[in-house]
Design a protein around this motif. Structure first.
Motif, PDB file in Angstrom:
ATOM      1  N   LYS A   8      27.168  21.402 -29.182  1.00  0.00           N
ATOM      2  CA  LYS A   8      28.146  22.231 -28.491  1.00  0.00           C
ATOM      3  C   LYS A   8      27.734  22.350 -27.033  1.00  0.00           C
ATOM      4  O   LYS A   8      26.554  22.344 -26.710  1.00  0.00           O
ATOM      5  CB  LYS A   8      28.198  23.644 -29.097  1.00  0.00           C
ATOM      6  CG  LYS A   8      28.659  23.706 -30.522  1.00  0.00           C
ATOM      7  CD  LYS A   8      30.145  23.689 -30.589  1.00  0.00           C
ATOM      8  CE  LYS A   8      30.585  23.876 -32.033  1.00  0.00           C
ATOM      9  NZ  LYS A   8      31.945  24.211 -32.155  1.00  0.00           N
ATOM     10  N   LYS A  16      33.493  29.402 -23.062  1.00  0.00           N
ATOM     11  CA  LYS A  16      33.586  29.176 -24.509  1.00  0.00           C
ATOM     12  C   LYS A  16      32.860  27.888 -24.860  1.00  0.00           C
ATOM     13  O   LYS A  16      32.871  26.925 -24.104  1.00  0.00           O
ATOM     14  CB  LYS A  16      35.047  29.092 -24.943  1.00  0.00           C
ATOM     15  CG  LYS A  16      35.756  30.416 -24.808  1.00  0.00           C
ATOM     16  CD  LYS A  16      37.156  30.336 -25.313  1.00  0.00           C
ATOM     17  CE  LYS A  16      37.822  31.691 -25.137  1.00  0.00           C
ATOM     18  NZ  LYS A  16      39.242  31.632 -25.402  1.00  0.00           N
ATOM     19  N   ASP A  18      32.275  24.461 -27.019  1.00  0.00           N
ATOM     20  CA  ASP A  18      33.153  23.474 -27.628  1.00  0.00           C
ATOM     21  C   ASP A  18      32.404  22.150 -27.770  1.00  0.00           C
ATOM     22  O   ASP A  18      31.317  21.982 -27.221  1.00  0.00           O
ATOM     23  CB  ASP A  18      34.396  23.281 -26.760  1.00  0.00           C
ATOM     24  CG  ASP A  18      35.627  22.881 -27.566  1.00  0.00           C
ATOM     25  OD1 ASP A  18      35.459  22.391 -28.704  1.00  0.00           O
ATOM     26  OD2 ASP A  18      36.743  23.058 -27.060  1.00  0.00           O
ATOM     27  N   SER A  19      33.005  21.230 -28.462  1.00  0.00           N
ATOM     28  CA  SER A  19      32.437  19.905 -28.636  1.00  0.00           C
ATOM     29  C   SER A  19      32.437  19.169 -27.293  1.00  0.00           C
ATOM     30  O   SER A  19      33.391  19.284 -26.521  1.00  0.00           O
ATOM     31  CB  SER A  19      33.284  19.130 -29.648  1.00  0.00           C
ATOM     32  OG  SER A  19      32.984  17.769 -29.602  1.00  0.00           O
ATOM     33  N   ARG A  22      35.577  17.298 -26.189  1.00  0.00           N
ATOM     34  CA  ARG A  22      36.754  18.055 -25.751  1.00  0.00           C
ATOM     35  C   ARG A  22      36.588  18.614 -24.345  1.00  0.00           C
ATOM     36  O   ARG A  22      37.493  19.244 -23.810  1.00  0.00           O
ATOM     37  CB  ARG A  22      37.038  19.180 -26.734  1.00  0.00           C
ATOM     38  CG  ARG A  22      37.334  18.629 -28.138  1.00  0.00           C
ATOM     39  CD  ARG A  22      37.631  19.712 -29.094  1.00  0.00           C
ATOM     40  NE  ARG A  22      39.026  20.106 -28.863  1.00  0.00           N
ATOM     41  CZ  ARG A  22      39.585  21.154 -29.409  1.00  0.00           C
ATOM     42  NH1 ARG A  22      38.890  21.920 -30.209  1.00  0.00           N
ATOM     43  NH2 ARG A  22      40.837  21.434 -29.181  1.00  0.00           N
ATOM     44  N   HIS A  49      36.540  22.576 -19.657  1.00  0.00           N
ATOM     45  CA  HIS A  49      37.750  22.164 -20.361  1.00  0.00           C
ATOM     46  C   HIS A  49      38.669  21.510 -19.335  1.00  0.00           C
ATOM     47  O   HIS A  49      38.809  22.025 -18.225  1.00  0.00           O
ATOM     48  CB  HIS A  49      38.463  23.367 -20.991  1.00  0.00           C
ATOM     49  CG  HIS A  49      37.797  23.866 -22.221  1.00  0.00           C
ATOM     50  ND1 HIS A  49      37.158  25.081 -22.267  1.00  0.00           N
ATOM     51  CD2 HIS A  49      37.663  23.311 -23.448  1.00  0.00           C
ATOM     52  CE1 HIS A  49      36.664  25.256 -23.481  1.00  0.00           C
ATOM     53  NE2 HIS A  49      36.952  24.189 -24.217  1.00  0.00           N
TER      54      HIS A  49
END
Length: 87
Positions: A8, A16, A18-19, A22, A49
């Motif tokens: 992560k 946040k 996330d992978s 992504r 992101h």
């Protein structure tokens, strides 16, 4: 990479986790933040992101210099172009 272990990364905009697939990996070179879509560029990386909202948050929070551990402002225009083209 070990099998079974889920990696992560944290988005420097929204914070946040996330992978990594992504998130957009970025590196810094000569005052410019460079998108690293292949996730292979050398040096310290930061993740975001690929949405304008997270990019705006990161800029407002001054997260780029902190993430790359450099002093002074950084030019994020190349990242903004990469994020805009994905939407």
């Amino acid at each position: 990479m070990r099998s079974g272990k889920i990696q992560k990364r944290t988005c420097i905009g929204c914070r946040k986790r996330d992978s990594p697939t992504r998130l957009l990996r970025m590196t810094v070179s000569e005052g410019f933040v460079l998108p690293d879509a292949a996730r292979r560029a050398p040096g310290r990386g930061a993740h975001l992101h690929p949405v304008v909202g997270c990019l705006d948050l990161a800029e407002r929070r001054k997260a780029f210099p902190r993430a790359f551990k450099v002093a002074g402002p950084l030019d994020v225009s190349l990242v903004r172009e990469a994020v805009s083209s994905t939407q």
